[in-house]
Design a protein around this motif. Structure first.
Motif, PDB file in Angstrom:
ATOM      1  N   PHE A   1      28.920  32.714  37.030  1.00 39.10           N
ATOM      2  CA  PHE A   1      27.721  33.134  36.306  1.00 39.10           C
ATOM      3  C   PHE A   1      27.859  34.563  35.804  1.00 39.10           C
ATOM      4  O   PHE A   1      28.928  35.144  35.870  1.00 39.10           O
ATOM      5  CB  PHE A   1      26.460  32.913  37.139  1.00 39.10           C
ATOM      6  N   GLY A   2      26.799  35.150  35.329  1.00 38.20           N
ATOM      7  CA  GLY A   2      26.841  36.470  34.692  1.00 38.20           C
ATOM      8  C   GLY A   2      26.851  37.615  35.675  1.00 38.20           C
ATOM      9  O   GLY A   2      26.890  37.422  36.888  1.00 38.20           O
ATOM     10  N   PRO A   3      26.805  38.850  35.129  1.00 37.42           N
ATOM     11  CA  PRO A   3      26.808  40.024  35.997  1.00 37.42           C
ATOM     12  C   PRO A   3      25.567  40.068  36.882  1.00 37.42           C
ATOM     13  O   PRO A   3      24.517  39.547  36.516  1.00 37.42           O
ATOM     14  CB  PRO A   3      26.810  41.199  35.033  1.00 37.42           C
ATOM     15  N   GLY A   4      25.717  40.700  38.019  1.00 46.17           N
ATOM     16  CA  GLY A   4      24.585  40.857  38.923  1.00 46.17           C
ATOM     17  C   GLY A   4      25.021  41.464  40.236  1.00 46.17           C
ATOM     18  O   GLY A   4      26.203  41.630  40.497  1.00 46.17           O
ATOM     19  N   ARG A   5      24.029  41.788  41.044  1.00 48.16           N
ATOM     20  CA  ARG A   5      24.316  42.431  42.331  1.00 48.16           C
ATOM     21  C   ARG A   5      24.772  41.443  43.397  1.00 48.16           C
ATOM     22  O   ARG A   5      25.517  41.819  44.294  1.00 48.16           O
ATOM     23  CB  ARG A   5      23.095  43.189  42.786  1.00 48.16           C
ATOM     24  N   VAL A   6      24.325  40.194  43.367  1.00 42.84           N
ATOM     25  CA  VAL A   6      24.769  39.171  44.316  1.00 42.84           C
ATOM     26  C   VAL A   6      25.150  37.938  43.511  1.00 42.84           C
ATOM     27  O   VAL A   6      24.338  37.432  42.728  1.00 42.84           O
ATOM     28  CB  VAL A   6      23.661  38.822  45.339  1.00 42.84           C
ATOM     29  N   ARG A   7      26.385  37.476  43.692  1.00 39.27           N
ATOM     30  CA  ARG A   7      26.873  36.338  42.911  1.00 39.27           C
ATOM     31  C   ARG A   7      27.826  35.485  43.744  1.00 39.27           C
ATOM     32  O   ARG A   7      28.546  36.000  44.605  1.00 39.27           O
ATOM     33  CB  ARG A   7      27.639  36.815  41.663  1.00 39.27           C
ATOM     34  N   PRO A   8      27.856  34.179  43.465  1.00 36.75           N
ATOM     35  CA  PRO A   8      28.875  33.331  44.093  1.00 36.75           C
ATOM     36  C   PRO A   8      30.246  33.650  43.491  1.00 36.75           C
ATOM     37  O   PRO A   8      30.346  34.010  42.313  1.00 36.75           O
ATOM     38  CB  PRO A   8      28.433  31.906  43.756  1.00 36.75           C
ATOM     39  N   VAL A   9      31.278  33.542  44.315  1.00 40.01           N
ATOM     40  CA  VAL A   9      32.650  33.804  43.870  1.00 40.01           C
ATOM     41  C   VAL A   9      33.565  32.687  44.371  1.00 40.01           C
ATOM     42  O   VAL A   9      33.271  32.029  45.363  1.00 40.01           O
ATOM     43  CB  VAL A   9      33.177  35.167  44.378  1.00 40.01           C
ATOM     44  N   VAL A  10      34.660  32.494  43.657  1.00 40.46           N
ATOM     45  CA  VAL A  10      35.738  31.603  44.095  1.00 40.46           C
ATOM     46  C   VAL A  10      37.005  32.444  44.191  1.00 40.46           C
ATOM     47  O   VAL A  10      37.149  33.456  43.494  1.00 40.46           O
ATOM     48  CB  VAL A  10      35.936  30.402  43.151  1.00 40.46           C
ATOM     49  N   GLN A  11      37.927  32.006  45.073  1.00 41.73           N
ATOM     50  CA  GLN A  11      39.120  32.813  45.305  1.00 41.73           C
ATOM     51  C   GLN A  11      40.299  31.918  45.668  1.00 41.73           C
ATOM     52  O   GLN A  11      40.144  30.937  46.387  1.00 41.73           O
ATOM     53  CB  GLN A  11      38.864  33.792  46.448  1.00 41.73           C
ATOM     54  N   VAL A  12      41.476  32.261  45.145  1.00 47.75           N
ATOM     55  CA  VAL A  12      42.735  31.654  45.576  1.00 47.75           C
ATOM     56  C   VAL A  12      43.635  32.796  46.031  1.00 47.75           C
ATOM     57  O   VAL A  12      43.501  33.928  45.564  1.00 47.75           O
ATOM     58  CB  VAL A  12      43.428  30.823  44.464  1.00 47.75           C
ATOM     59  N   GLY A  13      44.522  32.499  46.963  1.00 42.43           N
ATOM     60  CA  GLY A  13      45.382  33.563  47.458  1.00 42.43           C
ATOM     61  C   GLY A  13      46.637  33.027  48.104  1.00 42.43           C
ATOM     62  O   GLY A  13      46.775  31.819  48.344  1.00 42.43           O
ATOM     63  N   TYR A  14      47.541  33.949  48.367  1.00 39.55           N
ATOM     64  CA  TYR A  14      48.796  33.608  49.038  1.00 39.55           C
ATOM     65  C   TYR A  14      49.190  34.759  49.954  1.00 39.55           C
ATOM     66  O   TYR A  14      49.158  35.917  49.547  1.00 39.55           O
ATOM     67  CB  TYR A  14      49.914  33.355  48.023  1.00 39.55           C
ATOM     68  N   PHE A  15      49.535  34.434  51.190  1.00 37.10           N
ATOM     69  CA  PHE A  15      50.041  35.419  52.139  1.00 37.10           C
ATOM     70  C   PHE A  15      51.463  35.025  52.496  1.00 37.10           C
ATOM     71  O   PHE A  15      51.719  33.887  52.900  1.00 37.10           O
ATOM     72  CB  PHE A  15      49.166  35.482  53.395  1.00 37.10           C
ATOM     73  N   GLY A  16      52.396  35.964  52.339  1.00 36.98           N
ATOM     74  CA  GLY A  16      53.807  35.679  52.553  1.00 36.98           C
ATOM     75  C   GLY A  16      54.216  35.725  54.004  1.00 36.98           C
ATOM     76  O   GLY A  16      53.430  36.039  54.889  1.00 36.98           O
ATOM     77  N   LYS A  17      55.485  35.417  54.204  1.00 34.85           N
ATOM     78  CA  LYS A  17      56.057  35.426  55.548  1.00 34.85           C
ATOM     79  C   LYS A  17      55.930  36.810  56.155  1.00 34.85           C
ATOM     80  O   LYS A  17      55.875  37.805  55.447  1.00 34.85           O
ATOM     81  CB  LYS A  17      57.538  35.055  55.493  1.00 34.85           C
ATOM     82  N   PRO A  18      55.927  36.855  57.487  1.00 39.70           N
ATOM     83  CA  PRO A  18      55.928  38.174  58.118  1.00 39.70           C
ATOM     84  C   PRO A  18      57.137  38.976  57.665  1.00 39.70           C
ATOM     85  O   PRO A  18      58.193  38.411  57.391  1.00 39.70           O
ATOM     86  CB  PRO A  18      56.026  37.854  59.610  1.00 39.70           C
ATOM     87  N   THR A  19      56.991  40.280  57.598  1.00 33.70           N
ATOM     88  CA  THR A  19      58.102  41.130  57.208  1.00 33.70           C
ATOM     89  C   THR A  19      59.039  41.320  58.384  1.00 33.70           C
ATOM     90  O   THR A  19      58.684  41.060  59.528  1.00 33.70           O
ATOM     91  CB  THR A  19      57.598  42.497  56.729  1.00 33.70           C
TER      92      THR A  19
END
Length: 182
Positions: free
Chosen positions: A56-74
């Motif tokens: 949705f549009g700009p605002g102070r509280v909004r729903p979000v979606v997220q994708v991510g990747y965390f790699g192997k331990p260093t």
């Protein structure tokens, strides 16, 4: 003639970014033993990234979606065997890597954005020495972002993952910090 005094302009309030990329490094805690598998007790560092989008549009509280990747331990693979109590070697624990989630983000004041998320992550048990198929791990987490400039923020992120393999419970808690580009 009297001049009308206009109030000073108000400083703009923060809004939830429309799109952001987080670059993260961190460490975490995890399951120490599951069945006959013992894991190394030292937490190794990891790196990762997330991509988030506001719905949705700009605002102070909004729903979000997220994708991510965390790699192997260093760090290197274990060069020396750290013995476990049953005569084998301890195995390095692998964080859940690919993640997808949704939640709410809220802007507080002019520079602070707080996000609460929940979702699913993929776990590769074979990377931890467990003979099982890839599985999904639910997670809950949150991010705090402090805006440094118009397009950058410094962030802190924490996620808690939990899952079962072969009737054994596993968990991991990842704590990261990094930079957000928005």
């Amino acid at each position: 003639m009297a001049q009308s005094a206009e109030p000073p302009p108000r400083k703009a309030q923060a809004t939830v970014p429309a799109f952001s990329v987080d670059l993260l490094i961190g460490k975490g805690h995890h399951t120490r033993q599951a069945g006959r598998t013992y894991f190394q007790t030292s937490a190794k560092g990891y790196g990762g990234f997330t991509i988030s989008g506001r719905l949705f549009g700009p605002g102070r509280v909004r729903p979000v979606v997220q994708v991510g990747y965390f790699g192997k331990p260093t760090g290197d693979e274990v060069a020396l065997c750290s013995p476990d109590p049953i005569g084998g070697c301890r195995v390095r624990f692998q964080l859940p890597n690919t993640q997808i989630g949704a939640g709410l983000a809220g802007a507080a004041g002019r520079k602070l954005v707080v996000t609460a998320l929940g979702g699913w992550a993929l776990v590769n048990p074979r990377a931890m020495g467990v003979d099982a198929a890839q599985t999904k791990a639910p997670y809950a987490g949150g991010t705090v972002a402090w805006q440094l400039g118009q397009h950058t923020s410094v962030i802190g992120d924490m996620r808690h993952f939990f899952w079962r393999l072969d009737e054994q419970p596993y968990w991991a808690r990842a704590m990261s910090f990094g930079l957000r580009i928005q």
